[in-house]
Design a protein around this motif. Sequence first.
Motif, PDB file in Angstrom:
ATOM      1  N   GLY A  35     -22.109 -10.429  26.324  1.00 10.59           N
ATOM      2  CA  GLY A  35     -21.165 -11.536  26.308  1.00 10.59           C
ATOM      3  C   GLY A  35     -19.934 -11.333  25.454  1.00 10.59           C
ATOM      4  N   CYS A  71     -18.076 -10.995  30.726  1.00 11.87           N
ATOM      5  CA  CYS A  71     -18.982 -11.743  31.607  1.00 11.87           C
ATOM      6  C   CYS A  71     -19.806 -10.833  32.513  1.00 11.87           C
ATOM      7  CB  CYS A  71     -18.251 -12.836  32.395  1.00 11.87           C
ATOM      8  SG  CYS A  71     -17.051 -12.320  33.598  1.00 11.87           S
ATOM      9  N   THR A  78     -20.200 -10.606  38.341  1.00 13.61           N
ATOM     10  CA  THR A  78     -19.619 -11.896  37.969  1.00 13.61           C
ATOM     11  C   THR A  78     -18.116 -11.827  38.134  1.00 13.61           C
ATOM     12  OG1 THR A  78     -21.424 -12.207  36.397  1.00 13.61           O
ATOM     13  CG2 THR A  78     -19.497 -13.593  36.098  1.00 13.61           C
ATOM     14  N   GLU A 103     -18.329 -14.919  24.839  1.00  8.16           N
ATOM     15  CA  GLU A 103     -19.049 -15.893  25.658  1.00  8.16           C
ATOM     16  C   GLU A 103     -19.267 -17.169  24.842  1.00  8.16           C
ATOM     17  OE1 GLU A 103     -22.491 -14.603  28.230  1.00  8.16           O
ATOM     18  OE2 GLU A 103     -23.519 -15.628  26.580  1.00  8.16           O
ATOM     19  N   THR A 106     -23.196 -20.334  28.882  1.00  8.86           N
ATOM     20  CA  THR A 106     -23.616 -19.983  30.237  1.00  8.86           C
ATOM     21  C   THR A 106     -24.719 -20.939  30.657  1.00  8.86           C
ATOM     22  OG1 THR A 106     -25.257 -18.373  29.501  1.00  8.86           O
ATOM     23  CG2 THR A 106     -23.069 -17.527  30.026  1.00  8.86           C
ATOM     24  N   GLY A 111     -20.310 -19.579  33.609  1.00  9.40           N
ATOM     25  CA  GLY A 111     -20.088 -19.289  32.203  1.00  9.40           C
ATOM     26  C   GLY A 111     -18.686 -19.656  31.770  1.00  9.40           C
ATOM     27  N   TYR A 113     -15.813 -18.405  28.815  1.00 11.49           N
ATOM     28  CA  TYR A 113     -15.466 -17.331  27.889  1.00 11.49           C
ATOM     29  C   TYR A 113     -14.084 -17.582  27.303  1.00 11.49           C
ATOM     30  CZ  TYR A 113     -19.372 -14.817  29.902  1.00 11.49           C
ATOM     31  OH  TYR A 113     -20.634 -14.447  30.304  1.00 11.49           O
ATOM     32  N   SER A 134     -16.506 -18.282  34.617  1.00 11.82           N
ATOM     33  CA  SER A 134     -17.076 -17.249  35.470  1.00 11.82           C
ATOM     34  C   SER A 134     -18.109 -17.809  36.428  1.00 11.82           C
ATOM     35  CB  SER A 134     -17.737 -16.167  34.602  1.00 11.82           C
ATOM     36  OG  SER A 134     -18.871 -16.701  33.945  1.00 11.82           O
TER      37      SER A 134
END
Length: 139
Positions: A35, A71, A78, A103, A106, A111, A113, A134
């Motif tokens: 991440g 990601c 992803t 990250e 999630t 997710g 970021y 993501s």
Amino acid sequence: MDAEHPPIAAPTAAMFDEDHASKALGIELLEASEGHAHVRMRVTPEMVNGHAIAHGGYVFLLADTAFACACNSHGPVTVAASAQITFLAPAHEGELLHARAVERHTRGRSGIYDTTVFRDDAGGETIAEFRGHSRSIKS
């Protein structure tokens, strides 16, 4: 683990090996694990706009590359669902810019970021802040 050459997560390494767009701009992948990712790029004369500053599209691309590397560090494949950037200071020809992605959250296949783009100098001034959302996809 060598501090000068931290490990690169295998899924990120495989993705970055095929990232011809980032490589064509001289973007280097310095780190990617669980991440997180760190990339850098030097601003070339071809990246400077009519105001004698780095074109925002190149700064966005650097941040987006760090986001993609972070990601994809977990696997599976992803991609970006959306992203936004806030420019805080201009970058200039010859400067070495870094982007660090982290990250934040999630859940399932989605997710969030955050990526900070900063100068490679004593102050490490922040150039831009980027947030990417993501989505994992079936490969």
